[in-house]
Design an enzyme around this catalytic site. Structure first.
Site, PDB file in Angstrom:
ATOM      1  N   TYR A 253      10.587 -12.228 -13.629  1.00 54.20           N
ATOM      2  CA  TYR A 253       9.457 -11.490 -13.063  1.00 54.20           C
ATOM      3  C   TYR A 253       8.153 -11.966 -13.720  1.00 54.20           C
ATOM      4  O   TYR A 253       7.157 -12.240 -13.041  1.00 54.20           O
ATOM      5  CB  TYR A 253       9.668  -9.995 -13.301  1.00 54.20           C
ATOM      6  CG  TYR A 253       8.541  -9.110 -12.862  1.00 54.20           C
ATOM      7  CD1 TYR A 253       8.270  -8.922 -11.510  1.00 54.20           C
ATOM      8  CD2 TYR A 253       7.740  -8.447 -13.792  1.00 54.20           C
ATOM      9  CE1 TYR A 253       7.237  -8.090 -11.096  1.00 54.20           C
ATOM     10  CE2 TYR A 253       6.712  -7.616 -13.390  1.00 54.20           C
ATOM     11  CZ  TYR A 253       6.459  -7.440 -12.045  1.00 54.20           C
ATOM     12  OH  TYR A 253       5.438  -6.632 -11.640  1.00 54.20           O
ATOM     13  N   ALA A 254       8.176 -12.100 -15.045  1.00 53.32           N
ATOM     14  CA  ALA A 254       6.983 -12.538 -15.777  1.00 53.32           C
ATOM     15  C   ALA A 254       6.556 -13.939 -15.342  1.00 53.32           C
ATOM     16  O   ALA A 254       5.360 -14.236 -15.247  1.00 53.32           O
ATOM     17  CB  ALA A 254       7.254 -12.515 -17.275  1.00 53.32           C
TER      18      ALA A 254
ATOM     19  N   SER B 287       1.005  -8.545 -14.547  1.00 51.85           N
ATOM     20  CA  SER B 287       1.803  -7.602 -15.345  1.00 51.85           C
ATOM     21  C   SER B 287       1.682  -7.958 -16.820  1.00 51.85           C
ATOM     22  O   SER B 287       1.548  -9.129 -17.178  1.00 51.85           O
ATOM     23  CB  SER B 287       3.265  -7.703 -14.913  1.00 51.85           C
ATOM     24  OG  SER B 287       4.117  -7.218 -15.930  1.00 51.85           O
TER      25      SER B 287
ATOM     26  N   LYS C   9       4.493 -13.723 -12.291  1.00 52.41           N
ATOM     27  CA  LYS C   9       3.150 -13.213 -12.574  1.00 52.41           C
ATOM     28  C   LYS C   9       2.291 -14.268 -13.290  1.00 52.41           C
ATOM     29  O   LYS C   9       1.090 -14.373 -13.045  1.00 52.41           O
ATOM     30  CB  LYS C   9       3.249 -11.929 -13.407  1.00 52.41           C
ATOM     31  CG  LYS C   9       3.862 -10.766 -12.634  1.00 52.41           C
ATOM     32  CD  LYS C   9       3.082 -10.488 -11.358  1.00 52.41           C
ATOM     33  CE  LYS C   9       3.522  -9.248 -10.648  1.00 52.41           C
ATOM     34  NZ  LYS C   9       2.735  -9.008  -9.398  1.00 52.41           N
TER      35      LYS C   9
ATOM     36  N   ALA D 231       0.795  -1.233   0.000  1.00 46.40           N
ATOM     37  CA  ALA D 231       0.000   0.000   0.000  1.00 46.40           C
ATOM     38  C   ALA D 231       0.824   1.278   0.000  1.00 46.40           C
ATOM     39  O   ALA D 231       0.280   2.355  -0.214  1.00 46.40           O
ATOM     40  CB  ALA D 231      -0.922   0.008   1.218  1.00 46.40           C
ATOM     41  N   SER D 232       2.120   1.188   0.226  1.00 48.63           N
ATOM     42  CA  SER D 232       2.874   2.417   0.532  1.00 48.63           C
ATOM     43  C   SER D 232       3.104   3.331  -0.662  1.00 48.63           C
ATOM     44  O   SER D 232       3.357   4.513  -0.503  1.00 48.63           O
ATOM     45  CB  SER D 232       4.215   2.060   1.178  1.00 48.63           C
ATOM     46  OG  SER D 232       5.018   1.357   0.256  1.00 48.63           O
TER      47      SER D 232
ATOM     48  N   THR E 190      -1.231  -3.114   4.087  1.00 50.09           N
ATOM     49  CA  THR E 190       0.077  -3.540   4.585  1.00 50.09           C
ATOM     50  C   THR E 190       1.139  -3.154   3.569  1.00 50.09           C
ATOM     51  O   THR E 190       0.860  -3.037   2.372  1.00 50.09           O
ATOM     52  CB  THR E 190       0.170  -5.075   4.780  1.00 50.09           C
ATOM     53  OG1 THR E 190       0.321  -5.689   3.500  1.00 50.09           O
ATOM     54  CG2 THR E 190      -1.052  -5.636   5.453  1.00 50.09           C
TER      55      THR E 190
ATOM     56  N   THR F  69      -8.759 -12.347 -16.489  1.00 51.59           N
ATOM     57  CA  THR F  69      -7.639 -11.413 -16.429  1.00 51.59           C
ATOM     58  C   THR F  69      -8.009 -10.191 -17.255  1.00 51.59           C
ATOM     59  O   THR F  69      -8.293 -10.304 -18.450  1.00 51.59           O
ATOM     60  CB  THR F  69      -6.356 -12.054 -17.000  1.00 51.59           C
ATOM     61  OG1 THR F  69      -5.987 -13.141 -16.167  1.00 51.59           O
ATOM     62  CG2 THR F  69      -5.221 -11.048 -17.044  1.00 51.59           C
TER      63      THR F  69
END
Lengths: 241, 74
Positions: free
Chosen positions: A150-151, A137, A154, A8-9, A30, A233
């Site tokens: 990274y993909a 993503s 996801k 959330a930051s 959080t 999606t």
């Protein structure tokens, strides 16, 4: 609606928090760090915004902090979960480091899976349905140099969401994914202008993805307006095709 | 035993089953009560909220005696 939201930051998480709070929902937020913006939200929305610091790279410890008597206790009646927190590990595949991938998968995959487990248990305790949104993503759908790992994280969470939708639909739990294109957030801050231009050129709208548009889509999927949507999606990516 | 029965009644009521039943230590959760995996999940969660113990965390639970053992009830 009572919503539990991770990451959330800043960036999309922060924008989604604001969107939900402005519509009168309560948000249990959080993140690993507490930003100045979080403190502002605590002040502005004192009666509907609750914050807990938790590091999702340690999923078991984080879920114990989140589903605890002083945060999401059994007396809270959650309606929704937004799995937004993520970390990016960008490199070409030949430079791959196992410990880095493991850390990323703990945050991007294992933590959302574990939070889903406890969110579902929370719903069962209260004999109610709910809605889950996972943030994926565009890289899971269209290849980019340096984003294979990274993909992969996801792609894993998209498959998880689809199966959660099938498994828990009969209990009135909806599960969907929002797959944003490249947004102007800290996550993409390392990109050069040349890289940004290349990314823009691959979109139909020739534009970066609006954070607000993604946050609005998350809010829509959580709402009753999306009551017949599950296992989907939604790509919010300026038409990356 | 009363609390356990109360929880079972609430789960059955959610499925539209309101008839009473006799609960003994030999009552099978699946065969006698007709619990499926979702009912067992709800049963576990509601017991955990009451007793602070997740009965399925360690090993199988077939009947009420197993439940009582896991919850350390006599």
């Amino acid at each position: 609606m009572n919503v539990l939201l991770t990451g959330a930051s800043r960036g999309l998480g922060l924008a989604t928090c604001k969107t939900l709070l402005e519509r009168g929902h309560a948000v249990y937020a959080t993140s690993r760090t507490k930003s100045a913006e979080i403190s502002e939200l605590e002040e502005k929305f004192a009666r509907q915004f609750f914050f807990k610091q938790a590091d999702l790279s340690d999923p078991e410890s984080a879920r114990k902090q989140i589903f605890s008597p002083d945060f999401v206790s059994s007396s809270v009646r959650l309606d929704a979960l937004v799995n937004n927190a993520a970390s990016a590990y960008d490199d070409i595949a030949t430079n791959m480091q196992l410990d880095e991938i493991e850390r990323m998968f703990r945050t991007n995959v294992f933590a959302p899976m574990l939070l889903t487990k406890y969110f579902l248990r929370h719903l069962l305790l209260h004999s109610k349905g709910g809605s889950i949104v996972y943030i994926s993503s565009v890289s899971a759908h269209t290849g980019y140099k340096g984003l294979s790992m990274y993909a992969a994280s996801k792609g894993a969470i998209e498959a998880f969401s689809k199966n959660i939708a099938r498994e828990w639909g009969a209990k009135s739990v909806r599960s969907n994914v929002v797959s944003p294109g490249f947004m102007d957030t800290d996550m993409s801050s390392k990109l050069s202008e040349e890289q940004r231009e290349k990314i823009r050129a691959r979109t139909s709208l020739k534009a970066e993805t609006s954070v607000k548009s993604v946050a609005e889509t998350v809010a829509f999927l959580l709402s009753d307006a999306a009551e017949s949507i599950t296992g989907q999606t939604l790509c919010v990516d300026s038409g990356t095709i | 035993m009363e609390k356990i029965k109360e929880i079972i009644l609430s789960i059955r009521a959610n499925k539209g089953i309101n008839e009473d039943f006799t609960l003994t230590e030999n009552t099978s959760l699946r065969d006698d009560l007709g619990f499926d995996s979702f009912d067992l999940a709800e049963f576990t969660v509601k017991l955990e909220a009451e007793y602070g113990i997740d009965i399925f965390e360690t090993g199988l639970v077939e009947n009420i005696k197993d439940v009582k053992d896991k919850l350390n009830l006599k």
